[in-house]
Design an enzyme around this catalytic site. Structure first.
Site: not given
Length: 272
Positions: A112, A198, A234, A244
Site C-alpha cells: 500500500h 504501507e 492494493h 496504491d
C-alpha cells in the site's frame, strides 16, 4: 679516632634497620586494611537479560539493544520470533487486529501507500500521524482531513517511512485490517491470508531508495517464515476502490532487489 668512627657507623646501621622494620610493619597493616575494605565492599551481580527471539539469557553488555529489547545476535535481531514480531522494527501495537481464521497462514503480501495528511508525507509529522491513526489516537482537530477519518479502525502489519524506518503494528500471525473488501485470484477477504505493508508516500511521487532497501530486507526476512508468499498491490486486489501503491512503485526494481520469482508476482512487473 677509629673507635668513634665505628661507633658512628654502627649507630647509623641501627637507625636504618629500625626504620625499615617500622616501614615493613606499616605496609603490612595497610595491606591488611585494604583486604578488609575489599571484603566489606559488596560485589554487584552481573545484570542478565533475555534475547527476545530465542529467550537465551546473556550479560547485558553483550546484548544488542533495539527499541528497549535485547537480542543475542544480529541474526536474531532480523528474525521473526515465534509470536510473529521482527526485532529490527519499532513495535507500536495497534488495537485494530484480530485472529486469523483457524489453520490459515499468510501467503499473500500486499503493498500500500499512505500519507497523512494526503500529499504531506515529506513532513516528519506524517509518520507520527500514521502511527496515531493505526493506534486510534489521531487528533481529529489537527487537520480537516483527520476529522473525516478519525473514527475509522484500520491498521497494517508494517509501515516503512520515507527514511526507511520499519514500524510493526500487528503480529504476522494475526490479521491486520488493511485490505478491506478484496479478492486475490478468486479468493475473497484478503485480510484473512495476507500481510500488509504501507509505504509512506502517495501515488504522485516516487518512493525513496531507503524505502526499497527496507522493503527488500523485510521481504527477505519474511520469506524465511513464509516461503510461499505471493505479492500484489492494493489496487490489484481491490481495483475498483484503490490505486496504491501507484504508478511510481517500481515493480521491476522490487523483483530484482528481492530476488522474488516473477511467478510470485501474478499481476506482473509493469507499474500500475
Amino acid at each position: 679516632m677509629l673507635k668513634w668512627l665505628l661507633l658512628f657507623v654502627g649507630a647509623g646501621l641501627l637507625y636504618f634497620w629500625l626504620k625499615g622494620k617500622k616501614q615493613a610493619k606499616f605496609n603490612q597493616k595497610q595491606s591488611a586494611n585494604t583486604k578488609a575494605n575489599k571484603a566489606q565492599t559488596p560485589t554487584e551481580p552481573e545484570v542478565m537479560v533475555q534475547c527476545q527471539c530465542c529467550k537465551v539469557h546473556l550479560p547485558k553488555p553483550d546484548a544488542i539493544v533495539y527499541d528497549n529489547r535485547f537480542y543475542c545476535s544480529k541474526e536474531h535481531l532480523n528474525t521473526f520470533d515465534q509470536q510473529g514480531w521482527i526485532g529490527a522494527a519499532d513495535w507500536r501495537m495497534s488495537p485494530n487486529q484480530d485472529a486469523r481464521p483457524e489453520n490459515i497462514n499468510p501467503d499473500l503480501f500486499v503493498i500500500h501507500h499512505i500519507s497523512l495528511p494526503p500529499g504531506e508525507f515529506r513532513s516528519r509529522k506524517s509518520s507520527q500521524h500514521i502511527i496515531d491513526f493505526f493506534q486510534n489516537r489521531l487528533d481529529a482537530s489537527a487537520h480537516p482531513y483527520f476529522a473525516e477519518i478519525a473514527d475509522q479502525k484500520v491498521s497494517s502489519h508494517f509501515l516503512i517511512t520515507r527514511a526507511g524506518e520499519l514500524i510493526q503494528f500487528v503480529s504476522t500471525r494475526d490479521r491486520a485490517w488493511h485490505a478491506g473488501a478484496s479478492s486475490f485470484m478468486g479468493r475473497e477477504r484478503c485480510n484473512d491470508f495476507s500481510i500488509g505493508v504501507e509505504l509512506e508516500g502517495d501515488g504522485d511521487s516516487p518512493f525513496e531508495e531507503a524505502q526499497y532497501r527496507a522493503l527488500t530486507r523485510l521481504v527477505q526476512n519474511l520469506q524465511q517464515s513464509y516461503p510461499n508468499l505471493q505479492f500484489a498491490g492494493h489496487s490489484d486486489i481491490a481495483p475498483e476502490r484503490k490505486t496504491d501503491p501507484g504508478k511510481y512503485f517500481d515493480w521491476e526494481k522490487f523483483q530484482k532487489e528481492t530476488g522474488i520469482s516473477p511467478e510470485k508476482i501474478p499481476y506482473g512487473l509493469i507499474s500500475r
